[in-house]
Write an enzyme that holds these catalytic residues in place. Structure first.
Site, PDB file in Angstrom:
ATOM      1  N   ASP A 115     -31.782 -34.416  28.543  1.00  0.00           N
ATOM      2  CA  ASP A 115     -31.441 -33.066  27.948  1.00  0.00           C
ATOM      3  C   ASP A 115     -30.223 -32.693  28.415  1.00  0.00           C
ATOM      4  O   ASP A 115     -29.623 -32.786  29.520  1.00  0.00           O
ATOM      5  CB  ASP A 115     -32.606 -32.145  28.640  1.00  0.00           C
ATOM      6  N   GLU A 166     -29.378 -36.597  24.547  1.00  0.00           N
ATOM      7  CA  GLU A 166     -29.579 -35.488  23.804  1.00  0.00           C
ATOM      8  C   GLU A 166     -27.876 -35.069  23.800  1.00  0.00           C
ATOM      9  O   GLU A 166     -27.343 -34.175  24.457  1.00  0.00           O
ATOM     10  CB  GLU A 166     -30.204 -34.430  24.230  1.00  0.00           C
TER      11      GLU A 166
HETATM   12  C1  GLC Z   1     -31.353 -28.643  24.982  1.00  0.00           C
HETATM   13  C2  GLC Z   1     -32.749 -28.188  24.473  1.00  0.00           C
HETATM   14  C3  GLC Z   1     -32.793 -26.821  24.229  1.00  0.00           C
HETATM   15  C4  GLC Z   1     -32.472 -26.067  25.356  1.00  0.00           C
HETATM   16  C5  GLC Z   1     -31.318 -26.562  26.050  1.00  0.00           C
HETATM   17  C6  GLC Z   1     -31.342 -25.995  27.660  1.00  0.00           C
HETATM   18  O1  GLC Z   1     -30.255 -28.351  24.237  1.00  0.00           O
HETATM   19  O2  GLC Z   1     -33.037 -29.002  23.466  1.00  0.00           O
HETATM   20  O3  GLC Z   1     -33.893 -26.342  23.480  1.00  0.00           O
HETATM   21  O4  GLC Z   1     -32.516 -24.754  25.214  1.00  0.00           O
HETATM   22  O5  GLC Z   1     -31.202 -27.630  26.261  1.00  0.00           O
HETATM   23  O6  GLC Z   1     -32.020 -26.749  28.454  1.00  0.00           O
END
Ligand code: GLC
Length: 614
Positions: free
Chosen positions: A254, A296
């Site tokens: 993430d 991500e």
């Molecule tokens: C990522 C997640 C999102 C979240 C952010 C903070 O971008 O996909 O949903 O708010 O991380 O953890």
């Protein structure tokens, strides 16, 4: 291959990277001791999986792989609830299940679980460690790999480290980036953009208990970890290894571009991010080679290549195809596929070992990150285009079938992102007549077909397959009402799911589309990772096309993004092709006609025996 062979293969590089970053031999030794212990604790079943994966390293890209993403509680309440629904997942054809964050988290204000209070213990509302291990086992036995959302950039401010930091313990404060006054925070703020300008402005939060400022890029209750401290790295890497030993096969990293911060920079995509990702990969390759990394990285295509590393020193196995997702929706609203084509070419020109998870919707918003230079080149005004997109998807225009909403609208910059479920966006919420329903179903088929045709792994957002509509209930919940992303996070409706058995229902039509696309992918080695994939000029801006080739076999996937009939022509395509969806024969080299929103998967005939070349 034994652990010691695998460890020896990574040892020198790991040491070099670790010592360059941290210069701390004791901490490296303790990490290596932990790795050796973890190997001795890894169960035989997982070791067998390691061997299997090592024999087929690109297993996650095979033509039979289909991913789905879901929140545990929304789909089935608990881990055991998911285990009870495995037959449904198999019926849908899922082979990779991404569970949104499931670790312990504050009861309220937890950003949908993205504020983690304990890296080793699941949220008690979802189940126990034993439950998730048993779910991983059940999934694996059913050919489904478990993907864990690993929130590595920050913790919740209720994590033990944060609690100890608040009570003044220095070692715990060092797990975060904390400052006694605004001097350094102000320096950071000069060059650090905001992630949530509307809902969480600024990048620092003042902790009354601690009397210090804390770096918190996302929401104030999410405190960024300090990766300059080797104790943070060791704790995170160890937690991942422990989860790999509990049966996790894919880690979603993430917000990984944000993990390293330096004054005077945007604090995104810095070189040391890659040192850390590479070290994690080396550690997993030694202890749990079955496990892979999915980054991500919500960044422009030009930032992405670095996250794959080089062929010799790879980092992430997979990244999210965020720009494909944005451009698919963009093309649908404007009925113009030029930007989609350009950015697909950008992604396809990345090094050969790059691989994407392709999707239309996930738990997050659609952020309108188009390639602005390309837009200008094509005579498109970037700001006006963005405004058009988010207004179109919010259903602001009489011609718009969409029923989405806005997320983080910024009055100053006129920036906004879009929220809404796939079904509500493609028109199933607004549809009143049979014809409007048909059009919405066609749009669903069009965008999901595009995702299934692209290079990489297709991902279904749970609920899309039965047409889950927006859920406006979050607006009445004080804890969630500020975050419009909850609009597209409805609880999976099992009553609705039952309707998919009845021919002609919306649920049945959408589910069948997904099944049909899976059938097309798995029936042909043209969808295997070694097929060549290119875009192809259709001589019509409304028609997007992807060509796959493997030796003599060719597959041309054609997508009409217009609601009206279109024709297209494909140079260098000689001879006859047959549409795998309708069985109709076509000659793409001359001209083909497409109905509004029509999709074709055109496979060539073998010259010799005139059999379909699949
Ligand atoms: C990522 C997640 C999102 C979240 C952010 C903070 O971008 O996909 O949903 O708010 O991380 O953890």
């Amino acid at each position: 291959m034994s652990y010691s062979q695998r460890f020896n293969a990574v040892k020198d590089e790991l040491e070099w990277l670790y010592m360059e970053l941290y210069g701390n031999r004791d901490m490296l030794n303790s990490l290596e001791d932990f790795m050796e212990r973890a190997d001795s604790e890894r169960k035989e079943e997982l070791k067998a999986l390691d061997e299997k994966r090592l024999a087929n390293r690109r297993w996650y890209l095979s033509e039979s792989m289909v991913a789905e993403t879901m929140y545990t509680n929304l789909f089935a309440g608990t881990f055991n609830g998911i285990a009870d629904k495995v037959s449904y997942l198999k019926e849908l054809g899922v082979t990779y299940l991404h569970l949104m964050p499931f670790l312990r988290t504050p009861q309220k204000d937890n950003d949908g679980g993205f504020a983690v209070s304990d890296f080793l213990t699941p949220d008690e509302r979802l189940g126990t460690v034993e439950d998730i291990i048993s779910l991983a086992d059940t999934l694996r036995k059913n050919g489904i790999s478990l993907c864990m959302d690993f929130v590595m950039n920050h913790t919740s401010d209720e994590h033990e480290w944060a609690m100890k930091a608040k009570s003044g313990e220095k070692w715990a404060q060092d797990m975060y980036m904390t400052f006694p006054d605004r001097t350094i925070p102000d320096e950071f703020e000069k060059t650090m953009p905001e992630v949530f300008p509307e809902t969480a402005p600024g990048n620092f939060v003042y902790s009354e208990e601690m009397g210090r400022w804390v770096l918190s890029t996302f929401y104030p209750k999410q405190w960024d970890l300090n990766y300059q401290n080797p104790a943070v790295f060791n704790a995170i890497a160890s937690a991942m290894v422990i989860w790999a030993n509990r049966g996790v096969e894919v880690f979603r990293l993430d917000a990984v571009p944000y993990i390293w911060k330096e004054i005077g920079t945007s604090c995104r995509n810095l070189p040391k991010v890659h040192t850390i990702v590479r070290m994690i990969r080396l550690i997993l390759e030694a202890v749990a080679p079955a496990a892979i990394l999915k980054g991500e990285v919500v960044m422009e295509p030009k930032e992405l290549a670095a996250y794959f590393g080089t062929k010799e020193k790879p980092e992430c196995h997979l990244l999210y195809g965020v720009s494909s997702m944005v451009n698919i929706w963009g093309a649908l609203a404007s009925e113009d596929t030029r930007l989609l084509k350009c950015q697909t070419e950008d992604l396809l020109s990345l090094p050969e070992h790059s691989a994407f998870v392709n999707y239309v919707r996930c738990h997050d918003d659609i952020g309108w990150g188009f390639d602005e230079n390309k837009e200008r080149e094509l005579g498109i005004d970037p700001l006006l285009h963005k405004i058009y997109q988010y207004r179109f998807w919010a259903g602001d225009f009489p011609s718009s079938y969409a029923r989405g909403g806005l997320y983080n609208y910024d009055e100053k910059t006129k920036d906004a992102r879009t929220v809404g479920t796939t079904a509500s966006l493609v028109g199933l919420e607004s549809a009143e007549t049979e014809e409007e329903i048909d059009d919405a179903v066609k749009r669903f088929r069009l965008i999901y077909s595009t995702v299934f045709a692209m290079k990489g792994l297709p991902l279904i957002n749970s609920g899309d397959e039965i047409g889950m509509l927006n859920d406006r209930g979050y607006m009445n919940d004080p804890d969630r009402k500020e975050d419009s992303r909850y609009l597209h996070r409805p609880a999976f409706d099992w009553e609705k799911e039952k309707r998919k058995k009845t021919a002609g229902t919306i649920e049945n039509r959408l589910f069948s589309i997904i099944k049909e696309l899976e059938g097309i992918r798995s029936s042909s080695t043209l969808f295997s990772p070694d097929a060549e994939v290119f875009t192809w000029d259709s001589h019509n801006d409304k028609v997007f096309a992807i060509r796959r080739r493997q030796g003599e076999k060719v597959l041309l996937s054609v997508f009409n993004y217009s609601h009206e009939k279109q024709s297209a022509r494909f140079e260098y395509f000689t001879g006859l092709y047959r549409d795998m969806l309708t069985g109709i024969t076509a000659e793409p080299g001359r001209s083909i006609d497409l109905d509004g929103y029509q999709v074709m998967f055109l496979a060539n005939y073998l010259q010799a025996d005139r059999n379909l070349c699949l």
